[in-house]
Scaffold this motif. Structure first.
Motif: not given
Length: 555
Positions: A261-275, A288-299
């Protein structure tokens, strides 16, 4: 004359796979007899334990482990562990024996229908067409396991090993890998981060390296963002004693939305969003929360409901992002407080059977009746006092996992290791492989007594090879997490408790030194003694602690 077996040994040497983890049968004898002195053979007494030990070894080294299994029975027994290895990103080459190629068409005794037995969990299953192709198949499997960090199976008929090998016919080529370019296009991600007023970071298992931690710390401090650990992660992706560490993100949608609550960006680093674990209605993140994911695993990237997903090494992405963002402005306003109060250890919220939130009991020793049974909090408080900073903590105590993570934070990479798949039978053998690969680091496994029974035979391997792991067995005489889940649906479970079970007595029979504990004084003495010996040579130690069942569980 060179044989296929000798050519395969050469491939193993070139690939630094000179340790063989195995529980063999008749279809593997020809490969193993008169094993060269430079190849080390590690026996475990069940195939699940074989793959578990190899998983710990591979996770620690980030290099493929070599596993040898026995046809249908061996591979079948190991499938659950192979699934865990895939989700835990443990690279390994699994050679599975097959009946003699010359009469396979008749399906003789021990012939296996092996190609599909492990389902989709291996990265690949290779069945060499000819005996000549076996060494190159093992080399190919090694490169695939290393590149994609997971298990690859090679099926080898038993008569192939003694077949003559002609390197001029087909060669197990030496493969030279070209480094992946370090340039990563993060312009879109940088704009998302720069536009965010209240960014939040989720650190995943794929960021569990020294460089990964250092760079994510630098990013979190640069953008003044609280950092959560991914739900049910197999590793820690961020130092959990850092002031910006917010805790372990819950695994159901309502509590995720509450945490963010209160966030406007969720930056996920090293996993999927969200288990997630229990299903709940509603969106995954607040509106209103934007989500970006960074992972070496394409799946992981493909299945994430994200506005932007980058398939790349998280460490390199964060490095490039920091370079693009540049230093914090010198005339910036005073740092804004994080959205959640930073804390070490974090508070852990649980759910009562009625569904109402409540805190897990982090009571002081003085608050507890000295004649009442020990509780998980007592054990973890004492454990936190004695563990060195660089301890590798391996977890498989489902009902007390949230409390363990809160009270014993990961302070260095590999500081926490668990089974991302959720199945039991990982921690006991994986701790052995981790300690074999990292002899200079303390390795401690916290395991429930019910969990321990899924791989208890692995203790023999530790005793036989004098591997100095410390196991803390939480003996509550039942499946406490199952009892709590049954309470949630207000039903009566059919499974019994098993108070008569003693993992300690089994461990003694398998050759381990065991200490039985049922009060605070004995607990303190046992852990003080064990803690002082964690870096010293010596065999395994199992401390069996009688504890009251945990009454709270927060997935």
């Amino acid at each position: 004359m060179t044989t296929v077996r000798e050519a395969t040994y050469d491939v193993m040497r070139r690939q630094a796979m000179t340790t063989i983890f195995s529980n063999p049968g008749s279809t593997e004898v020809a490969f193993l007899v008169d094993l060269p002195d430079d190849l080390d053979f590690v026996l475990a007494l069940h195939e699940g334990s074989v793959v578990g030990v190899a998983s710990g070894w591979a996770i620690a080294r980030r290099e493929p482990a070599f596993v040898l299994l026995h046809t249908t029975a061996g591979l079948g027994n190991a499938v659950g562990a192979i699934a865990t290895a895939r989700v835990n990103r443990a690279p390994m080459v699994i050679v599975v024996g097959q009946q003699d190629r010359r009469h396979l068409a008749l399906e003789p005794f021990l012939a296996g229908r092996l190609e599909g037995l492990a389902g989709d969990y291996p990265l690949e299953v290779i069945s060499p067409v000819r005996a000549q192709d076996v060494p190159s198949a093992v080399a190919r499997a090694t490169h695939r396991a290393r590149r994609d960090q997971g298990p690859v199976i090679v099926v080898v008929p038993m008569d192939d090993w003694e077949a003559p090998y002609d390197a001029a016919d087909v060669s197990a080529a030496r493969v030279v890998r070209t480094p992946v370019p370090r340039t990563v296009d993060v312009a879109d991600l940088a704009r998302m981060v720069a536009d965010a007023a209240h960014p939040v970071v989720v650190a995943g298992s794929g960021n569990d390296s020294l460089d990964g931690w250092d760079r994510l710390v630098a990013l979190a401090e640069r953008i003044e963002a609280p950092v959560w650990q991914e739900p049910f992660g197999s590793r820690a992706g961020f130092p959990q004693d850092h002031p910006l560490f917010a805790g372990h993100l819950p695994a159901d949608r309502p509590r995720v939305r509450e945490a963010l609550a209160g966030a406007d960006l969720l930056l996920v680093v090293g996993c999927a969003a969200l288990r997630q674990y229990p299903y709940a209605e509603g969106p995954l993140v607040p509106d209103g929360v934007r989500v970006a994911v960074v992972s070496a695993d394409p799946d992981e990237a493909y299945r994430s409901p994200a506005e932007l997903a980058l398939v790349a090494d998280p460490t390199e992405v964060v490095r490039a992002l920091l370079a693009l963002l540049g230093p914090a402005p010198t005339d910036a306003e005073p740092p804004r407080p994080p959205l959640v109060e930073a804390r070490t250890p974090p508070l852990v919220e649980a759910r009562s059977p009625s569904g109402r939130p409540r805190e897990l009991g982090l009571l002081r020793t003085s608050d507890r009746d000295h004649h009442s049974p020990l509780r998980s909090a007592d054990v973890f408080r004492a454990l936190a006092d004695v563990l060195p900073r660089d301890t590798v903590l391996v977890e498989e105590s489902p009902s007390s996992r949230p409390l363990l993570q809160a009270m014993v934070p990961a302070r260095e990479p590999l500081g926490f290791v668990s089974a991302a798949m959720g199945g039991l039978g990982f921690a006991m053998p994986a701790a052995i492989g981790l300690k074999m690969a990292l002899p200079d680091r303390p390795v401690v496994a916290v395991v429930g007594d019910g969990s321990a029974m899924y791989a208890v035979q692995s203790l023999w391997t530790a005793a036989q090879r004098d591997v100095g792991v410390l196991w803390i067995v939480m003996a509550n005489g039942g499946y406490a997490v199952m009892d709590r889940l049954a309470e949630r649906v207000e039903g009566k479970p059919p499974w019994p408790s098993f108070p008569e079970l003693s993992v300690g007595r089994i461990a003694e029979a398998l050759g381990c030194r065991v200490v039985h504990v049922d009060d605070e004084t004995a607990l303190a003495d046992a852990l003080d003694d064990a803690g002082s010996r964690l870096r010293e040579p010596g065999g395994p130690l199992l401390i069996e602690v009688a504890v009251a069942p945990d009454t709270s569980f927060a997935p």
